[in-house]
Design a protein around this motif. Structure first.
Motif, short mmCIF file in Angstrom:
data_model
loop_
_atom_site.label_atom_id
_atom_site.label_comp_id
_atom_site.label_asym_id
_atom_site.label_seq_id
_atom_site.Cartn_x
_atom_site.Cartn_y
_atom_site.Cartn_z
N ILE A 1 -10.78 -62.85 -69.13
CA ILE A 1 -12.00 -62.73 -69.93
C ILE A 1 -11.74 -61.76 -71.08
CG2 ILE A 1 -14.47 -62.10 -69.91
CD1 ILE A 1 -13.95 -64.44 -68.08
N ALA A 2 -12.00 -62.23 -72.27
CA ALA A 2 -11.75 -61.38 -73.45
C ALA A 2 -12.98 -61.37 -74.37
CB ALA A 2 -10.55 -61.89 -74.21
N SER A 3 -13.17 -60.25 -75.05
CA SER A 3 -14.27 -60.15 -76.02
C SER A 3 -13.68 -60.15 -77.43
CB SER A 3 -15.03 -58.84 -75.79
OG SER A 3 -14.18 -57.74 -76.02
N GLY A 4 -14.55 -60.32 -78.41
CA GLY A 4 -14.10 -60.31 -79.80
C GLY A 4 -14.59 -61.52 -80.58
N GLY A 5 -14.98 -62.57 -79.85
CA GLY A 5 -15.50 -63.77 -80.50
C GLY A 5 -14.41 -64.72 -80.95
N ASN A 6 -14.72 -66.00 -80.84
CA ASN A 6 -13.78 -67.08 -81.21
C ASN A 6 -12.40 -66.90 -80.58
OD1 ASN A 6 -15.80 -68.21 -82.72
ND2 ASN A 6 -14.97 -67.57 -84.70
N ILE A 7 -12.40 -66.55 -79.32
CA ILE A 7 -11.12 -66.26 -78.65
C ILE A 7 -10.34 -67.55 -78.35
CG2 ILE A 7 -10.07 -65.34 -76.53
CD1 ILE A 7 -11.09 -63.14 -78.32
N ILE A 8 -9.08 -67.50 -78.67
CA ILE A 8 -8.15 -68.59 -78.27
C ILE A 8 -7.21 -67.99 -77.23
CG2 ILE A 8 -6.28 -70.11 -79.02
CD1 ILE A 8 -7.72 -70.12 -81.80
N TYR A 9 -7.22 -68.61 -76.04
CA TYR A 9 -6.37 -68.10 -74.95
C TYR A 9 -5.03 -68.84 -74.94
CZ TYR A 9 -10.63 -65.96 -73.12
OH TYR A 9 -11.76 -65.20 -72.97
N THR A 10 -3.98 -68.11 -74.66
CA THR A 10 -2.66 -68.71 -74.48
C THR A 10 -2.05 -68.14 -73.20
OG1 THR A 10 -2.37 -68.78 -76.87
CG2 THR A 10 -0.41 -69.12 -75.55
N TRP A 11 -1.46 -69.03 -72.40
CA TRP A 11 -0.87 -68.62 -71.12
C TRP A 11 0.60 -68.97 -71.10
CZ3 TRP A 11 -3.94 -66.40 -67.26
CH2 TRP A 11 -5.33 -66.47 -67.47
N GLU A 12 1.39 -68.12 -70.51
CA GLU A 12 2.81 -68.46 -70.35
C GLU A 12 3.43 -67.71 -69.19
OE1 GLU A 12 5.22 -66.91 -73.79
OE2 GLU A 12 3.22 -66.47 -74.54
N VAL A 13 4.49 -68.31 -68.65
CA VAL A 13 5.25 -67.69 -67.56
C VAL A 13 6.70 -68.15 -67.70
CG1 VAL A 13 4.80 -69.57 -65.91
CG2 VAL A 13 5.31 -67.28 -65.06
N ASP A 14 7.61 -67.30 -67.30
CA ASP A 14 9.03 -67.65 -67.40
C ASP A 14 9.38 -68.86 -66.53
OD1 ASP A 14 10.54 -66.41 -69.21
OD2 ASP A 14 11.68 -65.17 -67.81
N LEU A 15 9.02 -68.81 -65.25
CA LEU A 15 9.30 -69.92 -64.33
C LEU A 15 8.08 -70.14 -63.46
CD1 LEU A 15 12.89 -68.87 -63.21
CD2 LEU A 15 12.35 -70.85 -64.60
N GLY A 16 7.60 -71.37 -63.42
CA GLY A 16 6.40 -71.69 -62.66
C GLY A 16 5.55 -72.65 -63.48
N ASP A 17 4.45 -73.11 -62.88
CA ASP A 17 3.64 -74.14 -63.53
C ASP A 17 2.18 -73.71 -63.65
OD1 ASP A 17 5.74 -76.21 -63.77
OD2 ASP A 17 5.78 -75.95 -61.61
N ILE A 18 1.70 -73.68 -64.89
CA ILE A 18 0.33 -73.29 -65.18
C ILE A 18 -0.42 -74.51 -65.73
CG2 ILE A 18 -1.14 -71.69 -66.49
CD1 ILE A 18 1.32 -69.93 -66.93
#
Lengths: 309, 123
Positions: free
Chosen positions: B60-77
């Motif tokens: 959960i992030a504040s600031g408005g018009n948030i674009i989330y990006t997720w990443e991990v070295d090894l694994g599946d999101i």
């Protein structure tokens, strides 16, 4: 001229193996342009050398195309360049999720030299060196998620490949046998996002080809592929990576209008041994369409047939 | 010679056209502020290898018009909502041990990142 190609990989990023093991159709000043289409499908998990019922990825496939240009600088020295494009690289998971990527893969620059030629015995030896540049896409997303390394179109890694090919022709070249081997070493990917090193890759192939009715060439290849385990960001070996595979690859090629050819091959893994549990390749097939262009038409090259009147 | 050149151009065109892509830049927004991650919560901090028992992670992030990006070295999101603030995380045998799942929240004012640590084990 025979073309041999070996392609089948389950889950490695970057261009699939498409090194042409044969000396190809290029003599001095001959340019060979070829377009490849390759489909590969994987759905079977192995643990060691046995099939397992384990399921994580249900199936995985890719549709790959590449454009390759090779040119004979001298009668013995050939240079080549290849760029790959994935139309689709997809994984479908057993728990109901799918993901896909597409885009340019890697670029390969290579050189091959006919270091030994014994005309009476019809034996040739060709060492080669290929350099892979990760020019393609390595940051593809699935919505808000950066896709993992195994589905990115580009390998993201510089690779160095050294190879050796020995050929022996019989019956005026109608029948030929080839023995080839190559070793590929990948540079560690060390970016802000990824720290990973592919395992070294070793291929040894033995194959025979037979030309009949002037324009048809059939070949059968047996290839052993050994891949070392990859290593993670702590430089520790990742258990469920790498293994040993034995592939059987029948293929056929038809040459027409002297300089044009079309080839088909089917690659089937007849033995697999993997470290840990891994998704393995079921099969792969490819079509290659080639055109030889002679830039020294006035001169008769090694590969050019005399004109019949 | 003419035919040779045409053949070359045709093959090059087929490959190069396949890679065309368009990107657009979002317009600056006066109502946004520099993003801040308020919480990054995983419902399981250790999970069994395989796909059946995922960890659900919410950022959960504040600031408005948030674009989330997720990443991990090894694994599946995989994303679980349209906003991209919630994902499921699993790993196969390739991905045992500690995995750092990175959530980045960004808008036109900048970006901020936090990580969640999930341990994947063989039962």
């Amino acid at each position: 001229m025979l073309y041999i190609q070996a392609d089948a990989q389950c889950c490695a990023a970057g261009n699939p193996i498409s090194a042409d093991g044969s000396p190809g159709g290029t003599g001095k000043n001959m340019l060979e342009v070829s377009l490849l289409y390759l489909h590969s499908y994987s759905s079977i998990y192995y643990e060691g050398h046995q099939k397992t019922d384990y399921k994580y990825i249900d199936y995985s496939y890719f549709d790959f195309s590449s454009l390759r240009v090779s040119y004979g600088i001298t009668k013995r020295l050939k240079v080549r360049a290849e760029i790959g494009y994935f139309f689709s690289k997809a994984q479908s998971f057993d728990f109901g999720y799918d993901r896909k990527a597409n885009g340019f893969g890697d670029m390969i620059l290579g050189v091959q030299y006919n270091v030994y030629q014994n005309t009476p015995l019809a034996i040739d030896i060709f060492p080669s060196f290929d350099f892979t540049l990760p020019v393609g896409k390595f940051d593809q997303m699935n919505g808000p998620v950066v896709l993992p390394i195994d589905i990115q179109p580009s390998s993201g890694s510089f690779k160095y490949n050294a190879g050796l090919l020995v050929s022996k022709r019989f019956m005026n070249g109608k029948f030929a046998t080839f023995l080839s081997g190559n070793a590929e070493f990948s540079q560690r990917i060390n970016t802000e996002r990824t720290n990973y090193k592919y395992g070294n890759l070793y291929n040894i192939s033995l194959y025979g080809s037979y030309t009949f009715l002037r324009n048809f060439t059939t070949a059968l290849q047996v290839r052993t592929m050994i891949r070392d385990r990859a290593s993670d960001n702590n430089k520790e070996k990742i258990n469920a990576t790498g293994g040993t595979y034995l592939f059987l690859t029948p293929q056929v090629r038809y040459t027409f209008f002297k300089y044009w050819s079309v080839g088909f091959l089917f690659e089937y893994p007849i033995y697999k041994y993997v470290n840990g549990k891994q998704l393995t390749n079921d099969y792969a097939f490819s079509f290659r369409f080639s055109r030889n262009i002679n830039f020294a038409k006035k001169k008769k090259t090694l590969f050019e047939e005399p004109v019949k009147r | 010679m003419k035919l040779n050149v045409i053949t070359l151009l045709l093959m090059l065109t087929v490959v190069s056209l396949a890679g065309c892509n368009k990107k657009s830049n979002p317009a600056p927004d006066a109502n946004t502020t520099f993003p801040q991650i308020i919480s990054l919560i995983a419902d399981h901090d250790s999970i069994k290898v395989g796909g059946t028992e995922p960890s659900i992670i919410t950022c959960i992030a504040s600031g408005g018009n948030i674009i989330y990006t997720w990443e991990v070295d090894l694994g599946d999101i995989f994303p679980l909502n349209e906003e991209g603030s919630q994902v499921r995380f699993t790993g196969s045998d390739c991905c045992l041990g500690e995995k750092y799942i990175k959530c980045t929240a960004a808008n036109d004012k900048g970006s901020v990142m936090d990580t969640a640590l999930i341990y994947i084990y063989i039962p």
